[in-house]
Write an enzyme that holds these catalytic residues in place. Sequence first.
Site, mmCIF file in Angstrom:
data_model
loop_
_atom_site.group_PDB
_atom_site.id
_atom_site.type_symbol
_atom_site.label_atom_id
_atom_site.label_comp_id
_atom_site.label_asym_id
_atom_site.label_seq_id
_atom_site.Cartn_x
_atom_site.Cartn_y
_atom_site.Cartn_z
ATOM 1 N N HIS A 139 0.881 -1.170 0.000
ATOM 2 C CA HIS A 139 0.000 0.000 0.000
ATOM 3 C C HIS A 139 0.920 1.221 0.000
ATOM 4 C CE1 HIS A 139 -2.384 -2.978 2.375
ATOM 5 N NE2 HIS A 139 -3.457 -2.403 1.866
ATOM 6 N N ASP B 262 2.354 1.950 3.359
ATOM 7 C CA ASP B 262 3.296 0.973 3.933
ATOM 8 C C ASP B 262 4.732 1.422 3.667
ATOM 9 O OD1 ASP B 262 1.048 -0.628 4.240
ATOM 10 O OD2 ASP B 262 1.493 -1.846 2.465
ATOM 11 N N ASP C 39 -4.636 -13.869 -2.304
ATOM 12 C CA ASP C 39 -4.049 -13.513 -1.020
ATOM 13 C C ASP C 39 -4.073 -14.783 -0.178
ATOM 14 O OD1 ASP C 39 -3.387 -10.957 -1.646
ATOM 15 O OD2 ASP C 39 -4.557 -9.993 -0.058
ATOM 16 N N ASP D 275 -11.160 -11.388 10.611
ATOM 17 C CA ASP D 275 -10.051 -11.669 9.706
ATOM 18 C C ASP D 275 -8.773 -11.847 10.529
ATOM 19 O OD1 ASP D 275 -8.970 -11.861 7.195
ATOM 20 O OD2 ASP D 275 -9.017 -9.716 6.764
ATOM 21 N N ASP E 13 -5.942 -13.425 9.386
ATOM 22 C CA ASP E 13 -4.750 -13.352 8.524
ATOM 23 C C ASP E 13 -3.610 -14.250 9.009
ATOM 24 O OD1 ASP E 13 -5.876 -11.576 6.705
ATOM 25 O OD2 ASP E 13 -5.085 -9.794 7.708
HETATM 26 C C1 XUL Z 1 -7.713 -6.601 4.382
HETATM 27 C C2 XUL Z 1 -6.859 -7.052 3.269
HETATM 28 C C3 XUL Z 1 -5.963 -6.007 2.703
HETATM 29 C C4 XUL Z 1 -5.829 -6.092 1.232
HETATM 30 C C5 XUL Z 1 -5.051 -4.954 0.630
HETATM 31 O O1 XUL Z 1 -8.523 -7.596 4.897
HETATM 32 O O2 XUL Z 1 -6.877 -8.205 2.901
HETATM 33 O O3 XUL Z 1 -4.733 -6.135 3.324
HETATM 34 O O4 XUL Z 1 -5.216 -7.275 0.833
HETATM 35 O O5 XUL Z 1 -5.578 -3.719 0.962
HETATM 36 CO CO CO Z 2 -5.849 -9.199 1.411
#
Ligand code: XUL
Ligand code: CO
Length: 441
Positions: free
Chosen positions: A101, A104, A296, A307, A309
Amino acid sequence: MKEIFQNISKIKYEGAESRNPLAFKYYDPDRIIMGKTMSEHLPFAMAWWHNLCATGTDMFGVGTQDKTFGAHPGTMEHARAKVDAGFEFMQKLGIRYFCFHDVDLVPESDNINETNRRLDEISDYILEKMKDTDIKCLWGTANMFGNPRFCNGAGSTNSLDVYCFAAAQIKKALEITVKLGGRGYVFWGGREGYETLLNTDMRFELENIAALMHMAVDYGRSIGFGGDFYIEPKPKEPMKHQYDFDASTAIGFLKANGLDRDFKLNIEANHATLAGHTFEHELRTAAINGMLGSIDANQGDMLLGWDTDEFPFDVYSATMCMYEVLKAGGLTGGFNFDAKNRRPSYTPEDMFYGFILGMDTFALGLIKAAALIEDGRIDEFIKGKYASFRLSELGRKVLEKRATLEELAARASELGAPALPGSGRQEMLQSVVNSVLFDKI
Ligand code: XUL
Ligand code: CO
């Protein structure tokens, strides 16, 4: 250049028997699977935000992970230290792509002109680094959800001034993506959604989002961006109703607004499960619409409604993902680890363990998905399941869109009652998957 991860050398493939935690057990970049090397099948990417910026902070406490890399956070010196750390990290793991981003890369200033100057400076530095390595940019994006100005959305905001700031950020992020040779440009609509219709004009907001995307496509093409734009669907968090709920919703939006030629989807595993779908469901939906662009790669926790992650660990899910990717003929994008270490995993070694886990999980997924395809029993079953349409004149008429309701009804009337349609054989097929996954024990 001072080495940052001093006690970690290049991560090598040592094979499944290895007990070395800093080695790959399955990811063997040069191994050939179905005619291509593993590294060609798996263009892995590092997410700048999680790996170089996130510190493990959550709603209940400050960060646990030191990502200063010897510099003072909030400075350009720190921005450069992150570049140094990122490139050393990617080289040590053999990761060939990164995603970012705008914010970032550099600390955001109060004035967008200064932020843009910083982005020019850091992207010059990144380009210099890229020249000495084979590391490339997978995709770029603009963070249009973190700053308070986006509290009512970016493309969906009620404020013209905020809409202009969203446009300016997209414009700059596109320029940096083109400068770094990025393969794609992502829209994840973090705040593009709403909480209640009591304060929302949904049609107005959706039309403005589409208009902004059209402007992005026009500008991107005008500066030489030849890659794909992506929407990254997500059903909720931070908003209650997100406009890009899932793959089907995003595809419908793109088609309704004439954006489907320039856009594909970036499918995230954790977003799929938050939408109540499997990862493979979202991948298949994108693929059959010709819109499977990028992934992703992460996973959520089925017991938690948000989420998380996490680094991918679930080999079944990675296998089903790679099955979809192989069947679709690969990705135009890659596999971005939108994943972060757990808060208590706070050492630099943990950063490497996270990626080793993720890369090995996907390597296993690739090996096992290829084995499932070569085994052929799933394909054979599915082919047989729909055979009645191919093996009769009337069935072929349906497939060729020549049948009428009357003639189908006449056939039903002749039959009186149809035979049952054939067993779905789910349990038998699940046993096939287990026997292919665990063929050698
Ligand atoms: C948020 C997400 C973000 C996108 C990029 O859930 O996945 O990090 O991948 O903005
Ligand atoms: Co993402």
